[in-house]
Design a protein around this motif. Sequence first.
Motif, mmCIF file in Angstrom:
data_model
loop_
_atom_site.group_PDB
_atom_site.id
_atom_site.type_symbol
_atom_site.label_atom_id
_atom_site.label_comp_id
_atom_site.label_asym_id
_atom_site.label_seq_id
_atom_site.Cartn_x
_atom_site.Cartn_y
_atom_site.Cartn_z
ATOM 1 N N ASP A 234 -82.764 27.767 72.581
ATOM 2 C CA ASP A 234 -81.766 26.684 71.232
ATOM 3 C C ASP A 234 -82.840 25.719 71.470
ATOM 4 O O ASP A 234 -83.298 25.179 72.310
ATOM 5 N N PRO A 235 -83.413 25.864 70.122
ATOM 6 C CA PRO A 235 -85.000 25.274 69.865
ATOM 7 C C PRO A 235 -84.451 23.392 69.774
ATOM 8 O O PRO A 235 -84.746 22.776 69.975
ATOM 9 N N ASN A 236 -82.766 23.492 69.329
ATOM 10 C CA ASN A 236 -81.866 21.811 69.954
ATOM 11 C C ASN A 236 -82.325 21.064 70.989
ATOM 12 O O ASN A 236 -82.258 19.994 71.066
ATOM 13 N N PHE A 237 -82.673 21.697 72.115
ATOM 14 C CA PHE A 237 -82.802 21.321 73.477
ATOM 15 C C PHE A 237 -84.080 21.824 73.897
ATOM 16 O O PHE A 237 -84.037 22.396 75.412
ATOM 17 N N GLY A 238 -84.761 21.175 72.982
ATOM 18 C CA GLY A 238 -86.175 21.354 74.023
ATOM 19 C C GLY A 238 -86.540 22.673 73.689
ATOM 20 O O GLY A 238 -87.460 23.029 74.998
ATOM 21 N N GLY A 239 -86.435 24.374 73.109
ATOM 22 C CA GLY A 239 -86.008 25.620 73.945
ATOM 23 C C GLY A 239 -85.694 25.412 74.818
ATOM 24 O O GLY A 239 -86.170 27.544 75.032
ATOM 25 N N GLY A 240 -84.891 25.032 75.781
ATOM 26 C CA GLY A 240 -84.309 26.122 76.987
ATOM 27 C C GLY A 240 -83.026 27.076 76.493
ATOM 28 O O GLY A 240 -82.911 27.787 75.220
ATOM 29 N N PRO A 241 -82.472 27.209 77.620
ATOM 30 C CA PRO A 241 -82.088 28.645 77.166
ATOM 31 C C PRO A 241 -80.503 28.276 77.002
ATOM 32 O O PRO A 241 -79.899 27.498 76.845
ATOM 33 N N ALA A 242 -80.309 29.509 75.651
ATOM 34 C CA ALA A 242 -78.806 28.985 74.812
ATOM 35 C C ALA A 242 -78.037 30.618 75.771
ATOM 36 O O ALA A 242 -77.822 31.631 76.094
ATOM 37 N N PRO A 243 -77.215 29.252 76.613
ATOM 38 C CA PRO A 243 -75.870 30.400 77.477
ATOM 39 C C PRO A 243 -75.416 31.268 77.194
ATOM 40 O O PRO A 243 -75.397 31.409 75.647
ATOM 41 N N GLY A 244 -75.680 32.763 77.653
ATOM 42 C CA GLY A 244 -74.972 33.779 77.690
ATOM 43 C C GLY A 244 -74.943 34.449 75.901
ATOM 44 O O GLY A 244 -74.610 35.034 75.492
ATOM 45 N N ILE A 245 -76.099 34.368 75.542
ATOM 46 C CA ILE A 245 -77.059 34.938 74.611
ATOM 47 C C ILE A 245 -78.183 35.634 74.813
ATOM 48 O O ILE A 245 -79.269 35.255 74.960
ATOM 49 N N GLY A 246 -78.436 37.060 75.830
ATOM 50 C CA GLY A 246 -79.477 38.162 75.344
ATOM 51 C C GLY A 246 -79.406 39.141 74.806
ATOM 52 O O GLY A 246 -78.099 39.640 74.292
ATOM 53 N N PHE A 247 -79.997 40.656 74.634
ATOM 54 C CA PHE A 247 -80.729 40.798 73.992
ATOM 55 C C PHE A 247 -81.324 42.375 74.196
ATOM 56 O O PHE A 247 -81.775 42.127 75.262
ATOM 57 N N ALA A 248 -80.663 43.858 73.977
ATOM 58 C CA ALA A 248 -80.606 44.676 74.779
ATOM 59 C C ALA A 248 -80.976 46.021 73.496
ATOM 60 O O ALA A 248 -80.498 45.727 72.349
ATOM 61 N N ILE A 249 -82.276 46.305 73.474
ATOM 62 C CA ILE A 249 -82.915 47.581 72.688
ATOM 63 C C ILE A 249 -81.890 48.985 72.828
ATOM 64 O O ILE A 249 -81.843 49.466 74.385
ATOM 65 N N PRO A 250 -81.026 49.178 72.267
ATOM 66 C CA PRO A 250 -80.208 50.026 72.412
ATOM 67 C C PRO A 250 -80.360 51.097 72.831
ATOM 68 O O PRO A 250 -82.021 51.908 72.243
ATOM 69 N N ALA A 251 -79.662 52.202 72.984
ATOM 70 C CA ALA A 251 -79.937 53.587 74.166
ATOM 71 C C ALA A 251 -80.520 54.278 72.950
ATOM 72 O O ALA A 251 -82.052 55.618 73.551
ATOM 73 N N SER A 252 -79.967 54.497 72.268
ATOM 74 C CA SER A 252 -80.822 55.437 70.866
ATOM 75 C C SER A 252 -82.023 55.082 70.935
ATOM 76 O O SER A 252 -82.430 56.198 70.957
ATOM 77 N N MET A 253 -82.487 54.428 70.156
ATOM 78 C CA MET A 253 -83.586 53.262 69.639
ATOM 79 C C MET A 253 -84.364 54.113 71.493
ATOM 80 O O MET A 253 -85.566 54.873 70.761
ATOM 81 N N VAL A 254 -84.396 53.970 72.643
ATOM 82 C CA VAL A 254 -85.249 54.058 73.462
ATOM 83 C C VAL A 254 -85.471 55.623 73.673
ATOM 84 O O VAL A 254 -86.009 56.189 74.171
#
Length: 361
Positions: A234-254
């Motif tokens: 979150d850039p509004n908090f100095g680039g600190g973590p935005a809780p609970g938001i992560g991303f994964a490459i989908p299995a089909s592409m993998v």
Amino acid sequence: MEISRAPLRRLGVAAALVCSAALLAGCSGSSSSHSSSSSTKDGSTTAQAAVPMAAADLQSDYLKVIRDVLPSVVQIQASSDLGSGVVYDDQGHIVTNAHVVGHEKTFKVTTANSEDELRATLVYAYPDQDLAVIKLDKVPDGLKAASFGDSAKVEVGQIVLAMGSPLGLSSSVTQGIVSATGRTVSEGPSGGAIGATIANMVQTSAAINPGNSGGALVDLAGKVIGIPTLAATDPNFGGGPAPGIGFAIPASMVKTIAGQIIKDGKVTDSGRAALGITGRTVVDDDYRAAGVAVVEVKKRGAADKAGIRAGDVLTGLGDTDITTVTTLAEALAAEKPGDKAKVTYTRDGVEKKVDVTLGEQ
């Protein structure tokens, strides 16, 4: 919101298990004299009995998935970085993130069932999709390949577990849900290079910490549905973590990329649309990003065939305004090779439009 690879944050697991179980059991946390429930022989109500039963069933599901899948998740140690990987087959191939392997060729691998360090060698890294395959020099007895699921069947609200080695803590598990699908996400720059733009990512609330990259995002059927890759900041908090938001490459592409690498030693069909240019972001008189200047045009590429030249400034692709290299990459991520797209650009101060048949990256 910006996206980067490594916000630091810890997540407790045990409390989350109880909360999830209670939610699935339909426990509202309140009661009413008008609510109906029947009594059991020991005087407890069936509604009360359902809560611990549901919790026990959910915990049993969690434990089974962890027992089945965690042995297929390994820790990967490069000279200056640490990440995770997933055993892809019984030949010792391991899929991970390209940013985990970096520019290195050999790695130390530790499996979940042993503290012995195994040696692995890079097969091929594909930074455009942030995926790579390494191969164990010697396959240990009992090495278990993971089972990959169908990304098309992933649903918002589905419970998932993230497995890997966050902060060097091998064989760690966090839990959450699929909070969105079909996200197009651009990685932050790394080592002076522009990060990859990846389409159709799975968004999850399961914690993804440094070291989780390249591990497994797993459903309750024990299927790997994605490779955890990014965490939001979150850039509004100095680039600190935005809780609970992560991303994964989908299995089909993998499966698509890893399968090509294992078969051919490289990616032969990326499925990613391209214009066939090298570009850089330009700014207007107010120093605001205003387009992508074409630095170089690939000979016989899509842009070359459409008459786009070095020095042109791209400002639109279809209905999308192009202001930066990242917005151009994100617009292309939504297209496929062979699609026709209208490109808007300026040449010598004059706006032009041209139909381009997109090539492949």
